[in-house]
Design a protein around this motif. Structure first.
Motif, mmCIF file in Angstrom:
data_model
loop_
_atom_site.group_PDB
_atom_site.id
_atom_site.type_symbol
_atom_site.label_atom_id
_atom_site.label_comp_id
_atom_site.label_asym_id
_atom_site.label_seq_id
_atom_site.Cartn_x
_atom_site.Cartn_y
_atom_site.Cartn_z
ATOM 1 N N LEU A 1 1.030 -1.325 0.137
ATOM 2 C CA LEU A 1 0.224 0.007 0.100
ATOM 3 C C LEU A 1 0.561 1.347 0.283
ATOM 4 C CD1 LEU A 1 -2.596 -0.836 2.401
ATOM 5 C CD2 LEU A 1 -3.676 -0.875 -0.062
ATOM 6 N N VAL A 2 2.101 1.141 0.484
ATOM 7 C CA VAL A 2 3.146 2.203 0.871
ATOM 8 C C VAL A 2 3.277 2.425 -0.864
ATOM 9 C CG1 VAL A 2 4.836 3.717 1.723
ATOM 10 C CG2 VAL A 2 3.297 2.597 3.435
ATOM 11 N N HIS A 3 3.815 1.291 -1.258
ATOM 12 C CA HIS A 3 4.281 1.898 -2.868
ATOM 13 C C HIS A 3 3.226 2.293 -3.450
ATOM 14 C CE1 HIS A 3 5.740 0.126 -6.972
ATOM 15 N NE2 HIS A 3 6.680 0.559 -5.650
ATOM 16 N N ARG A 4 2.367 1.484 -3.564
ATOM 17 C CA ARG A 4 1.323 2.512 -4.257
ATOM 18 C C ARG A 4 0.661 3.620 -4.231
ATOM 19 N NH1 ARG A 4 -2.831 0.790 -7.902
ATOM 20 N NH2 ARG A 4 -4.448 1.618 -7.812
ATOM 21 N N LEU A 5 0.721 4.164 -3.258
ATOM 22 C CA LEU A 5 0.463 4.984 -2.581
ATOM 23 C C LEU A 5 1.014 6.232 -2.760
ATOM 24 C CD1 LEU A 5 -1.758 5.009 0.471
ATOM 25 C CD2 LEU A 5 -2.187 6.006 -1.624
ATOM 26 N N GLN A 6 2.521 5.753 -2.842
ATOM 27 C CA GLN A 6 3.795 6.907 -3.437
ATOM 28 C C GLN A 6 3.870 6.928 -4.765
ATOM 29 O OE1 GLN A 6 7.036 4.568 -1.503
ATOM 30 N NE2 GLN A 6 7.103 5.892 0.148
ATOM 31 N N PHE A 7 3.391 5.971 -5.529
ATOM 32 C CA PHE A 7 3.457 5.947 -6.910
ATOM 33 C C PHE A 7 2.240 6.840 -7.356
ATOM 34 C CE2 PHE A 7 1.275 4.449 -11.244
ATOM 35 C CZ PHE A 7 2.438 4.839 -11.507
ATOM 36 N N ASN B 1 1.280 9.254 -5.576
ATOM 37 C CA ASN B 1 1.275 10.647 -4.589
ATOM 38 C C ASN B 1 2.193 11.581 -6.269
ATOM 39 O OD1 ASN B 1 0.400 12.213 -2.907
ATOM 40 N ND2 ASN B 1 2.142 12.187 -2.033
ATOM 41 N N LYS B 2 3.057 10.613 -6.979
ATOM 42 C CA LYS B 2 3.719 11.708 -7.301
ATOM 43 C C LYS B 2 3.072 11.552 -8.615
ATOM 44 C CE LYS B 2 8.501 8.769 -6.584
ATOM 45 N NZ LYS B 2 8.929 7.489 -7.172
ATOM 46 N N GLN B 3 2.273 11.014 -8.928
ATOM 47 C CA GLN B 3 1.478 11.566 -10.845
ATOM 48 C C GLN B 3 0.529 12.288 -9.896
ATOM 49 O OE1 GLN B 3 -0.348 7.921 -12.185
ATOM 50 N NE2 GLN B 3 1.732 7.443 -12.937
ATOM 51 N N TYR B 4 -0.070 12.107 -8.658
ATOM 52 C CA TYR B 4 -1.235 13.457 -8.299
ATOM 53 C C TYR B 4 -0.929 13.444 -6.512
ATOM 54 C CZ TYR B 4 -3.132 10.566 -12.115
ATOM 55 O OH TYR B 4 -3.496 9.940 -13.486
ATOM 56 N N PRO B 5 -0.608 14.793 -6.669
ATOM 57 C CA PRO B 5 0.169 14.887 -4.841
ATOM 58 C C PRO B 5 -1.022 15.211 -4.324
ATOM 59 C CG PRO B 5 1.405 16.300 -6.617
ATOM 60 C CD PRO B 5 0.710 15.110 -7.634
ATOM 61 N N CYS B 6 -1.448 14.860 -3.050
ATOM 62 C CA CYS B 6 -2.226 15.658 -2.234
ATOM 63 C C CYS B 6 -1.578 15.537 -0.645
ATOM 64 C CB CYS B 6 -3.304 15.297 -2.605
ATOM 65 S SG CYS B 6 -4.196 13.904 -1.807
ATOM 66 N N GLU C 1 -3.554 14.370 1.477
ATOM 67 C CA GLU C 1 -4.029 13.493 1.900
ATOM 68 C C GLU C 1 -3.749 11.795 1.235
ATOM 69 O OE1 GLU C 1 -7.063 16.833 1.436
ATOM 70 O OE2 GLU C 1 -5.563 15.613 0.489
ATOM 71 N N ASN C 2 -3.149 12.321 0.164
ATOM 72 C CA ASN C 2 -1.947 11.095 -0.003
ATOM 73 C C ASN C 2 -1.088 10.691 1.089
ATOM 74 O OD1 ASN C 2 -4.026 10.168 -2.238
ATOM 75 N ND2 ASN C 2 -2.495 10.962 -3.547
ATOM 76 N N SER C 3 -0.255 11.676 1.248
ATOM 77 C CA SER C 3 1.000 12.067 2.549
ATOM 78 C C SER C 3 0.452 11.359 3.501
ATOM 79 C CB SER C 3 1.924 12.956 2.183
ATOM 80 O OG SER C 3 2.250 13.411 0.622
ATOM 81 N N MET C 4 0.111 11.862 4.398
ATOM 82 C CA MET C 4 -0.982 11.686 5.418
ATOM 83 C C MET C 4 -1.012 10.251 5.534
ATOM 84 S SD MET C 4 -0.238 14.117 7.518
ATOM 85 C CE MET C 4 -1.551 14.039 9.104
ATOM 86 N N ALA C 5 -1.387 9.708 4.675
ATOM 87 C CA ALA C 5 -2.091 8.318 5.044
ATOM 88 C C ALA C 5 -1.442 7.231 4.313
ATOM 89 C CB ALA C 5 -3.072 7.991 3.189
ATOM 90 N N ILE C 6 0.255 7.731 3.841
ATOM 91 C CA ILE C 6 1.823 6.777 3.932
ATOM 92 C C ILE C 6 2.250 7.149 4.269
ATOM 93 C CG2 ILE C 6 4.099 6.876 2.191
ATOM 94 C CD1 ILE C 6 2.440 8.213 -0.299
ATOM 95 N N THR C 7 2.781 8.295 5.689
ATOM 96 C CA THR C 7 2.670 8.646 6.515
ATOM 97 C C THR C 7 2.215 7.035 7.916
ATOM 98 O OG1 THR C 7 3.421 10.639 6.367
ATOM 99 C CG2 THR C 7 3.394 10.210 8.986
ATOM 100 N N LYS C 8 1.305 7.477 7.645
ATOM 101 C CA LYS C 8 0.201 6.812 8.694
ATOM 102 C C LYS C 8 0.317 5.371 8.732
ATOM 103 C CE LYS C 8 -0.753 10.022 11.363
ATOM 104 N NZ LYS C 8 -0.187 10.177 12.494
ATOM 105 N N LEU C 9 0.746 4.447 7.121
ATOM 106 C CA LEU C 9 1.214 4.206 7.002
ATOM 107 C C LEU C 9 2.109 2.948 7.471
ATOM 108 C CD1 LEU C 9 -0.558 2.620 3.551
ATOM 109 C CD2 LEU C 9 -1.573 1.426 5.593
ATOM 110 N N GLU C 10 3.384 4.330 6.743
ATOM 111 C CA GLU C 10 4.964 3.882 7.362
ATOM 112 C C GLU C 10 4.837 3.470 9.005
ATOM 113 O OE1 GLU C 10 7.083 6.237 3.916
ATOM 114 O OE2 GLU C 10 6.217 7.167 5.605
ATOM 115 N N GLU C 11 4.355 4.264 9.195
ATOM 116 C CA GLU C 11 3.887 4.048 11.288
ATOM 117 C C GLU C 11 3.368 2.837 11.457
ATOM 118 O OE1 GLU C 11 2.306 6.532 15.164
ATOM 119 O OE2 GLU C 11 1.745 7.429 13.184
ATOM 120 N N ALA C 12 2.470 2.187 10.754
ATOM 121 C CA ALA C 12 1.935 1.202 11.308
ATOM 122 C C ALA C 12 2.968 -0.532 11.166
ATOM 123 C CB ALA C 12 0.504 0.887 10.538
ATOM 124 N N GLY C 13 2.961 0.250 9.922
ATOM 125 C CA GLY C 13 4.699 -0.608 9.373
ATOM 126 C C GLY C 13 5.982 -0.961 10.692
#
Length: 82
Positions: A34-40, A42-47, A49-61
């Protein structure tokens, strides 16, 4: 389902690897996907919310990795022991 979308089944890991062998996906693997997909995306459609979701998933990991380190230190990693 959205046009062009595909469907996949996920087999989850059943039982500890030391006792059952690798037989499915772990929570950690799914979070990494999920982190990989959201990073991909977010490069195309940065926002924000995507960045926060990535951060929270990384925190869960991170917390799952901390749990694994703790279990390894107590020599119960890979077993059904608490």
């Amino acid at each position: 389902m959205l046009a062009g979308a595909s469907s996949q089944s996920i087999a989850f890991q059943l039982g500890p690897v030391k006792e059952s062998g690798v037989n499915g996906a772990t929570n950690e693997a799914l979070i990494a996907i999920l982190v990989h997909r959201l990073q991909f995306l977010n490069k195309q459609y940065p926002c924000r919310e995507n960045s926060m979701a990535i951060t929270k998933l990384e925190e869960a990991g991170h917390w799952l990795e901390a749990r694994t380190r703790d279990r390894a230190a107590r020599q119960v990693e890979g077993t059904n022991a608490a």
